[in-house]
Enzyme design. Structure first.
Site, PDB file in Angstrom:
ATOM      1  CE1 TYR A   1       0.638  -9.517   2.214  1.00 38.83           C
ATOM      2  CE2 TYR A   1       2.435  -7.669   1.395  1.00 38.83           C
ATOM      3  CZ  TYR A   1       1.322  -8.239   1.940  1.00 38.83           C
ATOM      4  OH  TYR A   1      -0.114  -7.687   1.322  1.00 38.83           O
TER       5      TYR A   1
ATOM      6  CE  LYS B   1      -0.098  -7.192   4.900  1.00 36.60           C
ATOM      7  NZ  LYS B   1      -0.146  -6.419   4.185  1.00 36.60           N
TER       8      LYS B   1
ATOM      9  CB  VAL C   1      -1.231  -6.303   7.927  1.00 38.36           C
ATOM     10  CG1 VAL C   1      -0.383  -5.434   8.466  1.00 38.36           C
ATOM     11  CG2 VAL C   1      -0.626  -6.488   9.865  1.00 38.36           C
TER      12      VAL C   1
ATOM     13  CB  THR D   1      -0.636   0.035   1.031  1.00 34.81           C
ATOM     14  OG1 THR D   1      -2.225  -1.557   0.702  1.00 34.81           O
ATOM     15  CG2 THR D   1      -1.961   1.134   0.934  1.00 34.81           C
TER      16      THR D   1
END
Length: 298
Positions: free
Chosen positions: A141, A169, A209, A53
């Site tokens: 992640y 995550k 998250v 992001t």
């Protein structure tokens, strides 16, 4: 693991956008203001800087360091700062890990190496090397729809033994697999898709998250608190209330709509960088209506 105990990074984490000025240059003043807003008004326990992001593929190493340093200075006394350091290149990721530590990060986020499609033993070797580069606690992640490779359960069980790897995550959307890793390793599992926050908590996860948490953070914190306190009907009610924004932020690429939504709220974080395009007027209006509905209903 005690599911109600406060995890090292807290429960509510937002993957923060990277502000640019009208010319597309890094805007650190706005970054500091946005970080303060997310921590002080949206009640985030931690922020991920230089993640997806945050448009990490388009920012230079120097810009990444500047973002971590600025945000750490602004909110590091009251929230954790987690730096995204994942790249397709192990050596480069190690360099970014050192850089993030020097810039004041409290933790690292390591995404699966993308594009080259490494097999599982190579993924494990990459993650191990990056996690060993500093003493900082690390989140893995797992987002196979972006990287082209899932971190398979057996790989996660091995990586969970690393002293610096504390959690995941999880954007794989396989709750049964996540539940097994949580049970067998005690790793801290965070929903990597906003709409999976409540389901993730139900199998032993600790938080989220998020992307929409630029707007839904405070309410998401209340939802998680209700679940952990056993007020399940209340938690489900909050989830249903927030779901349109949880999912609506991904109607197109998430950071495009976050930036459009922040502008709608009077927080101008500037444009996105190519190859992304700013949200179209129609996309921005649709998302703004969701945010207005959330506010009016709240």
């Amino acid at each position: 693991m005690n599911p109600t105990a406060a995890p090292i990074f807290g429960r509510l984490i937002t993957a923060m956008v990277t502000p640019f000025d009208a010319d597309g240059k890094l805007n650190l003043d706005t970054a500091r203001r946005l970080a303060a807003y997310l921590v002080d008004e949206q009640h985030n326990d931690a922020l991920v800087i230089n993640g997806t992001t945050g448009e990490a593929p388009t920012t230079s190493d120097a810009e990444k360091a500047a973002m971590v340093k600025a945000v750490s200075k602004e909110v590091g006394d009251r929230a954790k700062v987690i730096a995204g350091v994942g790249t397709p290149d192990t050596a480069h990721s190690v360099e970014l890990a050192h850089q993030a530590a020097d810039a004041g990060a409290h933790g690292l986020l390591i995404v699966t190496p993308y594009y080259s499609l490494p097999p599982q033993d190579a993924i494990e070797a990459h993650m191990t090397k990056v996690a060993s580069a500093t003493d900082l606690p690390c989140l893995l992640y797992d987002i196979p729809h972006r990287t082209g490779r899932a971190i398979e359960t057996e790989t996660l069980l091995h990586l969970g033994k690393h002293p610096n790897i504390v959690g995941v995550k999880d954007a794989k959307k396989d709750l049964a697999a996540s539940a097994r890793v949580i049970s067998d390793t005690g790793m801290l599992y965070y929903a990597g898709d906003d709409a999976y926050t409540l389901p993730m908590l139900s199998v032993g996860g600790v938080g989220v998250v998020g992307t929409s948490t630029h707007f839904t953070g405070a309410a998401t914190a209340v939802m998680m608190e209700a679940f952990l306190a056993g007020r399940l009907d209340e938690a489900v009610g909050w989830n249903q209330h927030l779901l349109p924004v949880y999912t609506g932020v991904f109607a197109t690429q998430g950071c495009m709509l976050v930036k459009a939504g922040l502008k709608h709220l009077g927080i101008d974080v500037g444009p996105v960088r190519a190859p992304l395009l700013d949200a179209s007027p129609a996309q921005a209006a649709t998302f703004a209506a969701l945010l207005d509905g959330l506010t009016s209903a709240g």
